[in-house]
Design a protein around this motif. Structure first.
Motif, PDB file in Angstrom:
ATOM      1  N   ASP A   1     -12.810 -42.905-103.230  1.00 48.04           N
ATOM      2  CA  ASP A   1     -13.036 -41.526-103.676  1.00 48.04           C
ATOM      3  C   ASP A   1     -11.908 -41.061-104.591  1.00 48.04           C
ATOM      4  N   ARG A   2     -10.657 -41.344-104.224  1.00 47.78           N
ATOM      5  CA  ARG A   2      -9.515 -40.957-105.069  1.00 47.78           C
ATOM      6  C   ARG A   2      -9.526 -41.747-106.381  1.00 47.78           C
ATOM      7  N   PHE A   3      -9.947 -42.999-106.323  1.00 51.71           N
ATOM      8  CA  PHE A   3     -10.044 -43.825-107.528  1.00 51.71           C
ATOM      9  C   PHE A   3     -11.039 -43.213-108.515  1.00 51.71           C
ATOM     10  N   VAL A   4     -12.206 -42.807-108.036  1.00 52.17           N
ATOM     11  CA  VAL A   4     -13.221 -42.200-108.906  1.00 52.17           C
ATOM     12  C   VAL A   4     -12.724 -40.863-109.444  1.00 52.17           C
ATOM     13  N   ALA A   5     -12.090 -40.049-108.572  1.00 56.76           N
ATOM     14  CA  ALA A   5     -11.639 -38.717-108.974  1.00 56.76           C
ATOM     15  C   ALA A   5     -10.592 -38.777-110.080  1.00 56.76           C
ATOM     16  N   ILE A   6      -9.703 -39.760-110.033  1.00 57.36           N
ATOM     17  CA  ILE A   6      -8.603 -39.822-110.996  1.00 57.36           C
ATOM     18  C   ILE A   6      -8.948 -40.681-112.211  1.00 57.36           C
ATOM     19  N   CYS A   7      -9.671 -41.761-111.993  1.00 55.00           N
ATOM     20  CA  CYS A   7      -9.987 -42.664-113.106  1.00 55.00           C
ATOM     21  C   CYS A   7     -11.237 -42.246-113.873  1.00 55.00           C
ATOM     22  N   TYR A   8     -12.167 -41.553-113.212  1.00 54.46           N
ATOM     23  CA  TYR A   8     -13.406 -41.102-113.871  1.00 54.46           C
ATOM     24  C   TYR A   8     -13.677 -39.635-113.526  1.00 54.46           C
ATOM     25  N   PRO A   9     -12.758 -38.731-113.876  1.00 60.67           N
ATOM     26  CA  PRO A   9     -12.892 -37.324-113.460  1.00 60.67           C
ATOM     27  C   PRO A   9     -14.150 -36.640-113.989  1.00 60.67           C
ATOM     28  N   LEU A  10     -14.588 -36.976-115.194  1.00 57.93           N
ATOM     29  CA  LEU A  10     -15.760 -36.317-115.770  1.00 57.93           C
ATOM     30  C   LEU A  10     -17.061 -36.760-115.091  1.00 57.93           C
ATOM     31  N   ARG A  11     -17.050 -37.917-114.502  1.00 56.23           N
ATOM     32  CA  ARG A  11     -18.254 -38.433-113.837  1.00 56.23           C
ATOM     33  C   ARG A  11     -18.158 -38.341-112.316  1.00 56.23           C
ATOM     34  N   TYR A  12     -17.096 -37.684-111.818  1.00 55.02           N
ATOM     35  CA  TYR A  12     -16.824 -37.668-110.374  1.00 55.02           C
ATOM     36  C   TYR A  12     -17.983 -37.083-109.570  1.00 55.02           C
ATOM     37  N   THR A  13     -18.478 -35.917-109.983  1.00 57.00           N
ATOM     38  CA  THR A  13     -19.532 -35.257-109.213  1.00 57.00           C
ATOM     39  C   THR A  13     -20.842 -36.044-109.242  1.00 57.00           C
ATOM     40  N   VAL A  14     -21.043 -36.835-110.295  1.00 54.15           N
ATOM     41  CA  VAL A  14     -22.254 -37.654-110.385  1.00 54.15           C
ATOM     42  C   VAL A  14     -22.128 -38.891-109.491  1.00 54.15           C
ATOM     43  N   ILE A  15     -20.957 -39.563-109.600  1.00 54.51           N
ATOM     44  CA  ILE A  15     -20.750 -40.790-108.808  1.00 54.51           C
ATOM     45  C   ILE A  15     -20.666 -40.464-107.310  1.00 54.51           C
ATOM     46  N   MET A  16     -19.879 -39.442-106.974  1.00 57.62           N
ATOM     47  CA  MET A  16     -19.699 -39.070-105.568  1.00 57.62           C
ATOM     48  C   MET A  16     -20.632 -37.907-105.222  1.00 57.62           C
ATOM     49  N   SER A  17     -21.906 -38.128-105.372  1.00 56.18           N
ATOM     50  CA  SER A  17     -22.899 -37.101-105.042  1.00 56.18           C
ATOM     51  C   SER A  17     -23.005 -36.944-103.532  1.00 56.18           C
ATOM     52  N   HIS A  18     -23.717 -35.904-103.084  1.00 57.48           N
ATOM     53  CA  HIS A  18     -23.893 -35.675-101.649  1.00 57.48           C
ATOM     54  C   HIS A  18     -24.572 -36.871-100.992  1.00 57.48           C
ATOM     55  N   ARG A  19     -25.545 -37.449-101.689  1.00 52.23           N
ATOM     56  CA  ARG A  19     -26.272 -38.592-101.144  1.00 52.23           C
ATOM     57  C   ARG A  19     -25.351 -39.802-100.987  1.00 52.23           C
ATOM     58  N   VAL A  20     -24.526 -40.064-101.996  1.00 45.84           N
ATOM     59  CA  VAL A  20     -23.598 -41.198-101.939  1.00 45.84           C
ATOM     60  C   VAL A  20     -22.576 -40.992-100.814  1.00 45.84           C
ATOM     61  N   CYS A  21     -22.064 -39.778-100.704  1.00 43.11           N
ATOM     62  CA  CYS A  21     -21.087 -39.485 -99.634  1.00 43.11           C
ATOM     63  C   CYS A  21     -21.703 -39.695 -98.252  1.00 43.11           C
ATOM     64  N   ALA A  22     -22.952 -39.246 -98.090  1.00 42.53           N
ATOM     65  CA  ALA A  22     -23.636 -39.416 -96.802  1.00 42.53           C
ATOM     66  C   ALA A  22     -23.841 -40.894 -96.491  1.00 42.53           C
ATOM     67  N   ILE A  23     -24.215 -41.681 -97.509  1.00 42.51           N
ATOM     68  CA  ILE A  23     -24.424 -43.122 -97.317  1.00 42.51           C
ATOM     69  C   ILE A  23     -23.110 -43.807 -96.947  1.00 42.51           C
ATOM     70  N   LEU A  24     -22.032 -43.465 -97.666  1.00 42.20           N
ATOM     71  CA  LEU A  24     -20.733 -44.070 -97.387  1.00 42.20           C
ATOM     72  C   LEU A  24     -20.228 -43.696 -95.999  1.00 42.20           C
ATOM     73  N   ALA A  25     -20.377 -42.431 -95.628  1.00 39.47           N
ATOM     74  CA  ALA A  25     -19.917 -41.978 -94.314  1.00 39.47           C
ATOM     75  C   ALA A  25     -20.708 -42.653 -93.194  1.00 39.47           C
ATOM     76  N   THR A  26     -22.027 -42.742 -93.376  1.00 35.11           N
ATOM     77  CA  THR A  26     -22.871 -43.402 -92.377  1.00 35.11           C
ATOM     78  C   THR A  26     -22.564 -44.892 -92.320  1.00 35.11           C
ATOM     79  N   GLY A  27     -22.347 -45.489 -93.493  1.00 43.52           N
ATOM     80  CA  GLY A  27     -22.053 -46.919 -93.552  1.00 43.52           C
ATOM     81  C   GLY A  27     -20.789 -47.297 -92.803  1.00 43.52           C
ATOM     82  N   THR A  28     -19.759 -46.450 -92.887  1.00 43.53           N
ATOM     83  CA  THR A  28     -18.518 -46.751 -92.163  1.00 43.53           C
ATOM     84  C   THR A  28     -18.770 -46.792 -90.660  1.00 43.53           C
ATOM     85  N   SER A  29     -19.577 -45.854 -90.152  1.00 43.53           N
ATOM     86  CA  SER A  29     -19.872 -45.818 -88.709  1.00 43.53           C
ATOM     87  C   SER A  29     -20.743 -46.985 -88.288  1.00 43.53           C
TER      88      SER A  29
END
Length: 311
Positions: free
Chosen positions: A119-147
């Motif tokens: 998440d920090r990598f995307v935010a700093i290296c691709y700031p203009l595309r951050y909200t697209v890459i780290m969408s709510h759906r992607v965050c939910a998938i990543l959070a669920t995947g860790t569990s």
């Protein structure tokens, strides 16, 4: 097939070489546990109550705080229970549950730190595309995947550990049920399982740590390209808290599970650091270096009546 697992309960011997220190350790560990619960609950309240903090970074931090509440709760209550003079026995099912939830929560946090680095990598290296890459759906998938990944690994390790027959001594030379100490009590050869434990519990965190280092090498390179000194300081400040928490989490894991010759007293000391101290420090690490979290915490504490509105 005859059930060879005749042991119905285990006796937790506690932290080695601490005889006569039970009262002091009880007070110390209880204070750690209470501060851990309070600190992480405050972080949760701060994030939930502030709409400015409803972003992917704080979403993952919120999940980390939840797991930092449950992680020490796996072993600490039972440890403090017998330090206060109560029974040291734990049922067979209780031992299985302890081992499962310890590795489920620990593995999930390991994967979660990796996701937070991404998440920090995307935010700093691709700031203009951050909200697209780290969408709510992607965050939910990543959070669920860790569990899910943490649960699969914990089931695998628990099943391998307790498929072994326990038909002899039942004294666990530790303060909770963990794989290395349980293998010593098994009634058959455990060399193959020890190798599996080394791969799953040792190399898995090491692999995640290498992925995190890869993310941060790219982050540092991108930060150095920022022309503004203020921009560089802000980027480093955002990442330094996460990097500090990562080091506090991974160093004990490496010391415990990758050392060639286990040392019970050292392992117990490092495990206490990992189970109690690190979850207690995480809220401080993430709040002291983050103005938005500190501002939200002030509002929460003011609403709870601890501090005046202006501090």
């Amino acid at each position: 097939m005859r059930n060879r697992s005749v042991v119905t309960e285990f006796i937790l011997l506690g932290i080695p070489h601490t005889e006569g220190l039970e009262n002091m350790l009880f007070a110390l560990f209880l204070s750690f546990y209470v501060f851990t619960l309070m600190g992480n609950l405050l972080i949760l309240l701060a994030i939930v109550s502030s709409t400015r903090l409803h972003t992917p970074m704080y979403f993952f931090l919120c999940k980390l705080s939840v797991f930092d509440i449950f992680f020490p709760s796996v072993s600490s209550p039972k440890m403090m229970f017998y330090l206060s003079g109560s029974s040291r026995s734990i049922s067979y099912a209780g031992c299985v549950s302890q081992l499962f939830f310890y590795h489920f929560l620990g593995c999930t946090e390991c994967f979660l730190y990796t996701v937070m680095a991404y998440d920090r990598f995307v935010a700093i290296c691709y700031p203009l595309r951050y909200t697209v890459i780290m969408s709510h759906r992607v965050c939910a998938i990543l959070a669920t995947g860790t569990s899910v990944c943490g649960c699969i690994q914990a089931i695998f390790l628990t099943a391998l550990t307790f498929r072994l027959p326990y038909c002899g001594p039942n004294e666990v030379d530790y303060y909770f049920c963990d794989i290395p100490v349980m293998l010593k009590l098994a009634c058959e050869d455990t060399s193959n399982l020890e190798m599996v434990q080394f791969i799953c519990v040792g190399l898995m965190p090491l692999s995640c740590f290498l992925l995190i280092l890869t993310s941060y090498s790219r982050i540092v390179y991108s930060i150095l390209q920022i022309r503004s000194a203020q921009g560089r300081r802000r980027a480093f400040s955002t990442c330094s808290a996460h990097l500090t928490a990562i080091l506090l989490f991974y160093m004990p894991v490496v010391l415990i599970y990758l050392q060639p010759t286990p040392k019970p007293w050292l392992n117990a000391t490092v495990q206490v650091l990992n189970n109690l101290v690190t979850p207690m420090l995480n809220p401080l690490i993430y709040s002291l270096r983050n103005k938005e979290v500190k501002s939200s915490l002030r509002k929460v504490l003011h609403q709870l009546g601890f501090f005046p509105e202006q501090m």
